[in-house]
Motif scaffolding. Structure first.
Motif, PDB file in Angstrom:
ATOM      1  N   ALA A  95       0.826  -1.207   0.000  1.00  0.00           N
ATOM      2  CA  ALA A  95       0.000   0.000   0.000  1.00  0.00           C
ATOM      3  C   ALA A  95       0.861   1.258   0.000  1.00  0.00           C
ATOM      4  N   CYS A  96       1.949   1.220   0.763  1.00  0.00           N
ATOM      5  CA  CYS A  96       2.858   2.373   0.810  1.00  0.00           C
ATOM      6  C   CYS A  96       3.468   2.633  -0.563  1.00  0.00           C
ATOM      7  N   ARG A  97       3.725   1.556  -1.306  1.00  0.00           N
ATOM      8  CA  ARG A  97       4.290   1.713  -2.650  1.00  0.00           C
ATOM      9  C   ARG A  97       3.265   2.337  -3.597  1.00  0.00           C
ATOM     10  N   ILE A  98       2.020   1.833  -3.522  1.00  0.00           N
ATOM     11  CA  ILE A  98       0.972   2.339  -4.407  1.00  0.00           C
ATOM     12  C   ILE A  98       0.623   3.787  -4.079  1.00  0.00           C
ATOM     13  N   HIS A  99       0.515   4.076  -2.795  1.00  0.00           N
ATOM     14  CA  HIS A  99       0.093   5.424  -2.371  1.00  0.00           C
ATOM     15  C   HIS A  99       1.285   6.331  -2.045  1.00  0.00           C
ATOM     16  N   ARG A 100       2.485   5.820  -2.331  1.00  0.00           N
ATOM     17  CA  ARG A 100       3.722   6.604  -2.201  1.00  0.00           C
ATOM     18  C   ARG A 100       3.934   7.174  -0.791  1.00  0.00           C
ATOM     19  N   ASN A 101       3.589   6.354   0.191  1.00  0.00           N
ATOM     20  CA  ASN A 101       3.894   6.699   1.582  1.00  0.00           C
ATOM     21  C   ASN A 101       5.254   6.081   1.895  1.00  0.00           C
ATOM     22  N   LEU A 102       6.306   6.755   1.469  1.00  0.00           N
ATOM     23  CA  LEU A 102       7.629   6.145   1.469  1.00  0.00           C
ATOM     24  C   LEU A 102       8.209   6.004   2.871  1.00  0.00           C
ATOM     25  N   GLU A 103       7.886   6.918   3.749  1.00  0.00           N
ATOM     26  CA  GLU A 103       8.417   6.845   5.114  1.00  0.00           C
ATOM     27  C   GLU A 103       7.870   5.620   5.859  1.00  0.00           C
ATOM     28  N   MET A 104       6.547   5.460   5.813  1.00  0.00           N
ATOM     29  CA  MET A 104       5.941   4.287   6.447  1.00  0.00           C
ATOM     30  C   MET A 104       6.343   3.013   5.718  1.00  0.00           C
ATOM     31  N   GLY A 105       6.525   3.121   4.402  1.00  0.00           N
ATOM     32  CA  GLY A 105       6.944   1.961   3.614  1.00  0.00           C
ATOM     33  C   GLY A 105       8.286   1.424   4.061  1.00  0.00           C
ATOM     34  N   GLU A 106       9.213   2.328   4.377  1.00  0.00           N
ATOM     35  CA  GLU A 106      10.527   1.896   4.854  1.00  0.00           C
ATOM     36  C   GLU A 106      10.399   1.150   6.179  1.00  0.00           C
ATOM     37  N   GLN A 107       9.579   1.683   7.100  1.00  0.00           N
ATOM     38  CA  GLN A 107       9.382   1.025   8.398  1.00  0.00           C
ATOM     39  C   GLN A 107       8.765  -0.362   8.217  1.00  0.00           C
ATOM     40  N   ALA A 108       7.747  -0.435   7.347  1.00  0.00           N
ATOM     41  CA  ALA A 108       7.077  -1.716   7.104  1.00  0.00           C
ATOM     42  C   ALA A 108       8.027  -2.716   6.450  1.00  0.00           C
ATOM     43  N   GLY A 109       8.866  -2.221   5.520  1.00  0.00           N
ATOM     44  CA  GLY A 109       9.810  -3.100   4.822  1.00  0.00           C
ATOM     45  C   GLY A 109      10.830  -3.711   5.755  1.00  0.00           C
ATOM     46  N   LEU A 110      11.342  -2.919   6.686  1.00  0.00           N
ATOM     47  CA  LEU A 110      12.325  -3.429   7.644  1.00  0.00           C
ATOM     48  C   LEU A 110      11.687  -4.458   8.577  1.00  0.00           C
ATOM     49  N   LYS A 111      10.434  -4.212   8.990  1.00  0.00           N
ATOM     50  CA  LYS A 111       9.714  -5.178   9.812  1.00  0.00           C
ATOM     51  C   LYS A 111       9.484  -6.482   9.055  1.00  0.00           C
ATOM     52  N   LEU A 112       9.148  -6.342   7.766  1.00  0.00           N
ATOM     53  CA  LEU A 112       8.863  -7.510   6.934  1.00  0.00           C
ATOM     54  C   LEU A 112      10.102  -8.384   6.785  1.00  0.00           C
ATOM     55  N   ILE A 113      11.243  -7.771   6.536  1.00  0.00           N
ATOM     56  CA  ILE A 113      12.482  -8.538   6.408  1.00  0.00           C
ATOM     57  C   ILE A 113      12.824  -9.238   7.716  1.00  0.00           C
ATOM     58  N   GLU A 114      12.514  -8.584   8.828  1.00  0.00           N
ATOM     59  CA  GLU A 114      12.765  -9.181  10.140  1.00  0.00           C
ATOM     60  C   GLU A 114      11.921 -10.432  10.348  1.00  0.00           C
TER      61      GLU A 114
END
Length: 627
Positions: free
Chosen positions: A432-451
């Protein structure tokens, strides 16, 4: 149908005491329609002293233990009332507990049997080993194995096959193989027991070797091989085994057809699915709830809703699973409102929805952007039906809010739900962050996902895309370096198209096809007509560290789905629907291009990607650009 005895078969109890002169009371037992009538006959047997007759009391115990109108409680009373109960009575009560799904009680009865110095027979061990597989209880099974040897029953075929099955399902495949290799006689059930053991342990090399060695194969053998390939995700191999089975003249049964339909559904090969449906109709195979649900699922996953609806209507005795399959199929094919209408019909028909039903309904709301409907159905789960939502349902709600870009409600859901968010939720949020270009939250979500999902390539790719969109190319390189260090590989994007029953597969920039000149000529024509229609490639969708704009645009133009569509255009008549199956999510640029292509060429183009179906027609898509 195969005439061989299946591995799960239990032999009938035939070790009855010698039958005396026919007695009316015992003969009346088979006519009993309820427990009260059986108790009346029991009373007559006590009054007439017939209860002391070994044969008669054995038949009474058998009725109580095994009849639909019996009672295990009374069966045990009979067992305990006999001074020296014959092994038949013990076996009947043990078997009755197995039928009632009480394997532990069956094993405890064996302990009592030994304490009362009653010698078990081969029927006893057959039932007990089955009890061990139901629990499962491998340690108890090993003890029983030693008892089998003690009583000299190790060569009994039923016992041998049960032992192979028990060791196999408990992971002791080497012990199962020892029994197989030391067997004096290898019947078809023994071969199948070992074959199923290798399948359960996902030992493909040994499985194929054993299958090739089999002196004869029955339907169970073929079904085991097909189901193994489906379980392993080897869908084309499953269909190939099915073809070999037909060449050998072995007729499939509903179990076979369910497995093959599952493989066809995953491949999206509609022509093969239609052939199987025609086979079902030709041979008069009843569409019961399992086969009907599989057929619905196959058509839905092949993007053929009319076929799914037809299968749904023809399915006899629709179960909750049948309704779930149809609701899910409608949702996946962009028919969210129709899915919700069907759910209402399901409720009015008296079928009680289950937790899976609500997952399907909530997914329907998510794919259709029906936010408030989803919120209401989520409330109904617990308040109306008493179904407490689990993490999968909360995941549906997160996905619902993600697709609508409602980040405040996403955060609220994650904060208030009674469990920690899983990788599925973080992936939905990252998308969703990618589609709606919420890049700050996207980075946080991405790091959590990799974890949470360090072995999932999508975790790294999605985060890499977020950084690329923000022009943080140093971060892109960091993520890709992390992938390389951990040995994580992103599978190449591929798309397939089925023409005249043959499946053709393409990868990005594919040049291996024998008709590549024609394909790329059509691709060039498509590019020109797209350009004339005002299309401009979205280079932002080519999230690689490539400086040259022209190279980026060429890469986009050669995506696998565009190659598959070009191949479809040159091999079908004008107006023919094009169906493409893609292993990854379709990119935004391809989505825009295909919308225009559907209008330019006056074609309906159906693309199934890893997320959902896209029905492109007259320049628009069924997803309403919401996926």
């Amino acid at each position: 149908m195969s005439s061989a005895i299946p591995a799960s078969y239990s032999p009938p109890i035939t070790n009855l005491p010698r039958k005396p002169t026919p007695n009316t009371n015992v003969s009346l037992l088979v006519l009993c329609k309820n427990l009260q009538e059986a108790k009346q006959i029991h009373a007559l047997m006590i009054k007439s002293s017939q209860i002391s007759d070994t044969y008669s009391v054995s038949r009474l115990a058998e009725f109580y233990a095994l009849s639909d109108h019996g009672s295990l409680k009374y069966a045990e009373k009979v067992l305990n009332s006999v001074e020296e109960p014959y092994p038949f009575i013990w076996n009947a009560v043990i078997r009755g507990n197995l039928i009632k799904q009480n394997p532990l009680k069956a094993i405890l009865l064996y302990d009592q049997m030994l304490r009362r110095s009653v010698e078990p027979d081969h029927f006893t061990f057959t039932f007990l080993l089955k009890a061990c597989t139901q629990l499962p209880a491998p340690a108890t099974g090993k003890q029983l194995h030693s008892h089998v040897v003690k009583y000299g029953l190790e060569n009994d075929s039923f016992i041998r096959n049960k032992l192979i099955h028990l060791y196999a399902i408990s992971g002791s495949i080497s012990d199962a193989r020892k029994i197989f290799d030391t067997s004096t006689e290898l019947d078809i059930v023994t071969w199948n027991s070992m074959l199923e053991g290798y399948a359960d342990n996902r030992d493909g090399e040994s499985l194929h070797q054993l299958f090739d060695r089999m002196p004869s194969r029955d339907l169970v053998s073929w079904n085991t091989m097909i189901a193994f390939h489906v379980q392993m995700g080897e869908f084309r191999q499953a269909i190939e085994v099915f073809r070999r089975m037909q060449e050998k003249g072995v007729q499939p049964n509903p179990v076979t057809l369910v497995s093959v339909l599952s493989a066809v559904a995953c491949l999206g090969t509609l022509a093969q699915g239609r052939w199987i449906h025609a086979y079902i109709d030709k041979h008069g195979v009843e569409l019961d709830e399992n086969l009907g649900s599989s057929l619905i699922n196959m058509y839905a996953k092949c993007g053929c809703l009319e076929g799914a609806i037809q299968a749904f209507q023809k399915t006899s005795n629709k179960s909750v699973d049948t309704w779930n399959a149809m609701i899910s199929g409608l949702a996946a094919n962009g028919q969210s409102l129709k899915a919700l209408e069907l759910f209402s019909k399901m409720e009015s028909s008296g079928i009680r929805p289950n937790a899976i039903t609500f997952s399907c309904v909530l997914n329907s709301c998510s794919h259709g952007g029906l936010v408030e409907y989803g919120v209401d159905y989520f409330r109904q789960m617990s308040e109306v039906y008493g179904i407490e939502p689990v993490i999968a349902h909360y995941g549906c709600m997160v996905d619902l809010f993600c697709r609508a870009g409602l980040f405040n409600r996403i955060e609220e859901t994650i904060r208030t739900m009674p469990m920690k968010p899983d990788a599925v939720m973080w992936k939905a949020l990252l998308g969703a962050c990618r589609i709606h270009r919420n890049l700050e939250m996207g980075e946080q979500a991405g790091l959590k996902l990799i974890e949470l999902a360090p072995d999932d390539h999508a975790s790294y790719v999605l985060l890499s895309n977020i950084y690329a969109m923000a022009d943080k190319w140093d971060k892109v390189h960091e993520v890709r370096k992390m992938m390389w260090k951990r040995g994580i590989m992103k599978p190449p994007g591929s798309s397939s198209i089925e023409l005249d029953g043959v499946v053709y597969e393409f990868v990005v920039g594919d040049t291996a096809h024998s008709r590549k000149k024609e394909i790329y000529k059509m691709l060039g024509e498509m590019g020109e007509r797209l350009k004339n229609a005002g299309y401009e490639p979205d280079a932002k969708q080519c999230l690689l560290d490539i400086d040259e704009e022209e190279v980026k645009q060429t890469s986009l133009g050669h995506h696998s789905e565009k190659l598959a569509i070009a191949f479809g255009f040159i091999n079908t008549r004008p107006g023919t629907t094009i169906r493409v199956v893609k292993n990854l999510r379709v990119c935004g640029d391809c989505h825009s291009a295909i919308k225009l292509l559907s209008k330019i060429y006056n074609r309906e183009i159906i693309v199934r990607d890893s997320n959902r179906f896209h029905y492109f027609k007259n320049g628009s898509c069924s997803c309403m650009d919401y996926w």
